[in-house]
Design a protein around this motif. Structure first.
Motif, PDB file in Angstrom:
ATOM      1  N   SER A 224     -24.193  53.380  40.303  1.00  0.00           N
ATOM      2  CA  SER A 224     -23.733  52.140  40.239  1.00  0.00           C
ATOM      3  C   SER A 224     -21.912  52.718  39.543  1.00  0.00           C
ATOM      4  O   SER A 224     -21.668  51.950  39.813  1.00  0.00           O
ATOM      5  CB  SER A 224     -24.566  51.736  38.846  1.00  0.00           C
ATOM      6  N   ALA A 293     -21.031  47.863  40.984  1.00  0.00           N
ATOM      7  CA  ALA A 293     -21.899  48.719  40.970  1.00  0.00           C
ATOM      8  C   ALA A 293     -23.668  48.481  41.270  1.00  0.00           C
ATOM      9  O   ALA A 293     -24.354  49.156  41.268  1.00  0.00           O
ATOM     10  CB  ALA A 293     -21.839  48.320  39.045  1.00  0.00           C
ATOM     11  N   GLY A 297     -26.200  51.442  42.688  1.00  0.00           N
ATOM     12  CA  GLY A 297     -27.473  51.971  41.781  1.00  0.00           C
ATOM     13  C   GLY A 297     -28.464  51.408  42.581  1.00  0.00           C
ATOM     14  O   GLY A 297     -29.218  52.219  42.560  1.00  0.00           O
TER      15      GLY A 297
END
Length: 323
Positions: A224, A293, A297
């Protein structure tokens, strides 16, 4: 904890390039399904000439306002507009990126005898590979997301056929230079940050719940953060790419606001900076950061999960053969 991203001589089982390709495809597919609405918002913001502030006069001026606007005018499915080409894009990009990264890191490891892996260099080259194979999907995806009603394209194949017929085959790679200029450094930064952060976070939480998927927390956090950092660094190039991809498609976008025709990339840069200001290069940054992000992730943790599954499978098979 040892990451399965790329070749690593410390792993008990090193997977084949084909295994990395499958893991890249699966992780790309999962990630795309989850973050597609944020991608639709990002593209709408990037293509809007008017400011994205509430008083800017544009159709979209905030994440929640824009989501509600799309739902009201296009239905909930509007948030997943262009999902099919986006899925194809994510899968092909994931395969090209992670397969080439695994091949490149192994080659570097063999040449340097394990002294270095050069994640940034290998990541940049992997980004170029992924971009080249997935670019036609990206162009079709952008057109499908950008179009209003009545629709000019009914789907991916229809978009490809009409683009080739009316604009030529090379138009499927329209915006390639700004895309490569963005994807190479962005992927280089993502793999560089991920490699460094994974090592640091692993040391910090390495002994926590080590018997149950030890890569999980480190992969989510480092993935992330790497995605967000890299996105900020290259975001203006993403705006330029999206503006270039709708060249020849401007008439279909009149309902979304002011339409500007760009002759080439350089004039596009001058026009955006002069007419919209420097802030225009960061239009849609907030949903893009959320998407960057979240997607980074998810893609890394799902990739690590698939690779970990392969590794356990091979270890089990090897153990059975020994007995």
């Amino acid at each position: 904890m040892v990451s399965h991203v790329g070749y690593n001589s410390d792993n008990d089982v090193n997977l084949s390039a084909a295994d990395h390709a499958v893991a890249g495809a699966v992780s790309g597919m999962i990630t795309r399904g989850l973050v597609q609405p944020l991608d639709v918002l990002k593209i709408r913001f990037q293509l809007q000439v008017e400011p994205t502030s509430k008083r800017g006069g544009g159709l979209y001026h905030g994440v929640f306002q824009s989501m509600l606007k799309i739902i009201r005018t296009e239905g909930v499915r509007g948030l997943w507009k262009g999902h099919v080409p986006a899925q194809i894009l994510s899968i092909t990009y994931g395969v090209g990126q992670f397969w080439s990264y695994a091949v490149l890191t192994k080659a570097v490891n063999d040449v340097t005898h394990g002294k270095t892996q050069l994640p940034a260099v290998c990541g940049g080259l992997a980004g170029i590979c992924g971009t080249l194979v997935s670019m036609p999907c990206d162009v079709a995806r952008t057109r499908l997301v950008a179009q209003g009603t009545p629709k000019l394209y009914s789907g991916v194949l229809d978009a490809w056929l009409k683009i080739v017929r009316h604009e030529g085959p090379l138009s499927l790679w329209k915006g390639l230079l700004p895309t490569l200029a963005m994807s190479a450094p962005q992927t280089a930064l993502i793999f560089y940050f991920y490699s460094g952060l994974f090592g640091l976070i692993s040391e910090f939480i390495g002994n926590v719940d080590d018997d149950v998927a030890p890569w999980l927390s480190a992969s989510v956090l480092s993935g992330s953060a790497a995605g967000a950092f890299a996105k900020i660094c290259v975001y203006p190039l993403d705006v330029l790419k999206k503006r270039m991809q709708i060249m020849g498609f401007e008439e279909a976008r009149k309902q979304f606001g002011k339409v500007v025709v760009y002759e080439n990339a350089w004039k596009c840069i001058i026009s955006i900076t002069r007419e919209e200001g420097l802030k225009a290069w960061f239009k849609g940054l907030w949903p893009s950061l959320l998407k960057g992000a979240a997607s980074s992730g998810v893609i890394f943790v799902s990739y690590e999960a698939v690779c970990s599954g392969f590794a356990h499978l091979y270890k089990g098979a090897a153990s059975d053969s020994d007995h």
